[in-house]
Design a protein around this motif. Structure first.
Motif, PDB file in Angstrom:
ATOM      1  N   LEU A 168     -46.228  13.725   6.369  1.00  0.00           N
ATOM      2  CA  LEU A 168     -47.654  14.029   6.380  1.00  0.00           C
ATOM      3  C   LEU A 168     -48.425  12.977   5.591  1.00  0.00           C
ATOM      4  N   GLU A 173     -51.868  17.144  10.275  1.00  0.00           N
ATOM      5  CA  GLU A 173     -51.825  18.406   9.533  1.00  0.00           C
ATOM      6  C   GLU A 173     -52.174  19.632  10.387  1.00  0.00           C
ATOM      7  N   LEU A 205     -49.303  21.698  12.005  1.00  0.00           N
ATOM      8  CA  LEU A 205     -48.388  22.521  11.218  1.00  0.00           C
ATOM      9  C   LEU A 205     -48.672  24.008  11.354  1.00  0.00           C
ATOM     10  N   SER A 206     -49.871  24.359  11.774  1.00  0.00           N
ATOM     11  CA  SER A 206     -50.223  25.777  11.910  1.00  0.00           C
ATOM     12  C   SER A 206     -49.913  26.319  13.302  1.00  0.00           C
ATOM     13  N   TYR A 252     -47.946  26.210   0.017  1.00  0.00           N
ATOM     14  CA  TYR A 252     -48.466  25.906   1.341  1.00  0.00           C
ATOM     15  C   TYR A 252     -49.984  25.721   1.359  1.00  0.00           C
ATOM     16  N   GLU A 299     -51.067  19.793   1.709  1.00  0.00           N
ATOM     17  CA  GLU A 299     -51.675  18.567   2.225  1.00  0.00           C
ATOM     18  C   GLU A 299     -52.165  17.680   1.089  1.00  0.00           C
ATOM     19  N   VAL A 318     -43.519  16.641   3.240  1.00  0.00           N
ATOM     20  CA  VAL A 318     -43.664  17.377   4.496  1.00  0.00           C
ATOM     21  C   VAL A 318     -43.352  16.423   5.637  1.00  0.00           C
ATOM     22  N   ILE A 363     -42.802  15.963   9.914  1.00  0.00           N
ATOM     23  CA  ILE A 363     -43.211  16.497  11.205  1.00  0.00           C
ATOM     24  C   ILE A 363     -42.439  15.768  12.294  1.00  0.00           C
ATOM     25  N   ALA A 387     -40.829  21.065  11.910  1.00  0.00           N
ATOM     26  CA  ALA A 387     -41.404  20.643  10.638  1.00  0.00           C
ATOM     27  C   ALA A 387     -40.425  20.969   9.521  1.00  0.00           C
ATOM     28  N   TYR A 447     -40.269  21.217   5.145  1.00  0.00           N
ATOM     29  CA  TYR A 447     -41.017  21.248   3.895  1.00  0.00           C
ATOM     30  C   TYR A 447     -40.042  21.214   2.723  1.00  0.00           C
TER      31      TYR A 447
END
Length: 247
Positions: free
Chosen positions: A8, A15, A18-19, A39, A43, A50, A52, A65, A67
């Protein structure tokens, strides 16, 4: 497998992706009260931890992803608090400016429709490589065994010892970690805790929660403890500590 894995920090514009992991976790797991300490600020505070995964054929969607979080940890045994304790310790280290000594994994998430294709192994390898790139020689992981929900009443201490005839763990996710070079070290008996009112648990699960005692919830690794008189239920999840030496 044609997959690109980026951090990230290198690609902050990713970003929003990620949701977009609908259905990746049971709804109740989104309500752990400690998780937002990490969380909600990932960012701004932890972008280099992080990662991706992108499929070049579908560049506007993250297929996986990972973390992780840096922590200061000495020679003491890894904590019974597991996942939550690593988030807390990292936040305290950051506030105090304490130099960190290792990395703890927090989550590897694969899109439901991309599971069973080896992406979890790709992300674990990427997490190990990223920790090494950042100057760390140890990665620890409070592993959430992927098949433990099929045996919710079995203590984690017993489940973690299950092995196949070849000596590898019976659980697929634990087996992936061991194959990658990880060593099972201990059980974190209270790695994650999710408290809630009975109405909240009904909303999260669609179950009645109208009788005191253990409640089996789909996706949970252990029964949820329900107390009707006190109007609350609590889920306590054990994880398994795995240590990776990466230097």
């Amino acid at each position: 497998m044609d997959i690109d894995v980026v951090t990230l920090a290198d690609r902050p514009e990713l970003e929003p992706l990620l949701s977009r992991f609908d259905g990746a976790w049971p709804e109740f797991m989104r309500w752990d009260p400690v998780g937002p300490v990490y969380y909600a600020v990932v960012e701004e505070c932890y972008p280099e931890f992080v990662q991706i995964a992108l499929d070049p054929a579908v560049p506007d969607r993250a297929v996986a992803a990972a973390y992780s979080v840096p922590v200061a940890w000495g020679d003491d045994p890894l904590p019974p608090g597991g996942w939550e304790r690593m988030i807390q310790r990292s936040a305290i280290n950051r506030m105090l400016g304490t130099p960190t000594t290792m990395v703890s994994a927090l989550e590897i998430c694969v899109q439901p429709d991309r599971r069973g294709r080896g992406l979890s192994s790709v992300m674990l390898a990427a997490m190990r490589a990223n920790a090494q790139r950042l100057g760390y020689s140890t990665l620890v992981a409070p592993v959430r065994p992927s098949a433990k929900h099929e045996r919710p009443d079995e203590p984690m201490s017993e489940y973690a010892r299950r092995v196949r005839p070849d000596g590898l763990p019976e659980d697929p996710w634990l087996r992936t970690h061991v194959r990658a070079g990880g060593v099972i070290e201990a059980v974190a008996p209270r790695s994650m805790m999710v408290p809630g009112t009975l109405e909240e648990w009904r909303r999260w699960t669609g179950l009645a929660f109208d009788t005191s005692g253990p409640v089996h919830v789909p996706g949970a690794l252990a029964p949820v403890h329900c107390d009707v008189d006190q109007d609350h239920a609590v889920y306590v999840e054990a994880n398994v500590w795995v240590r990776h030496t990466i230097a």
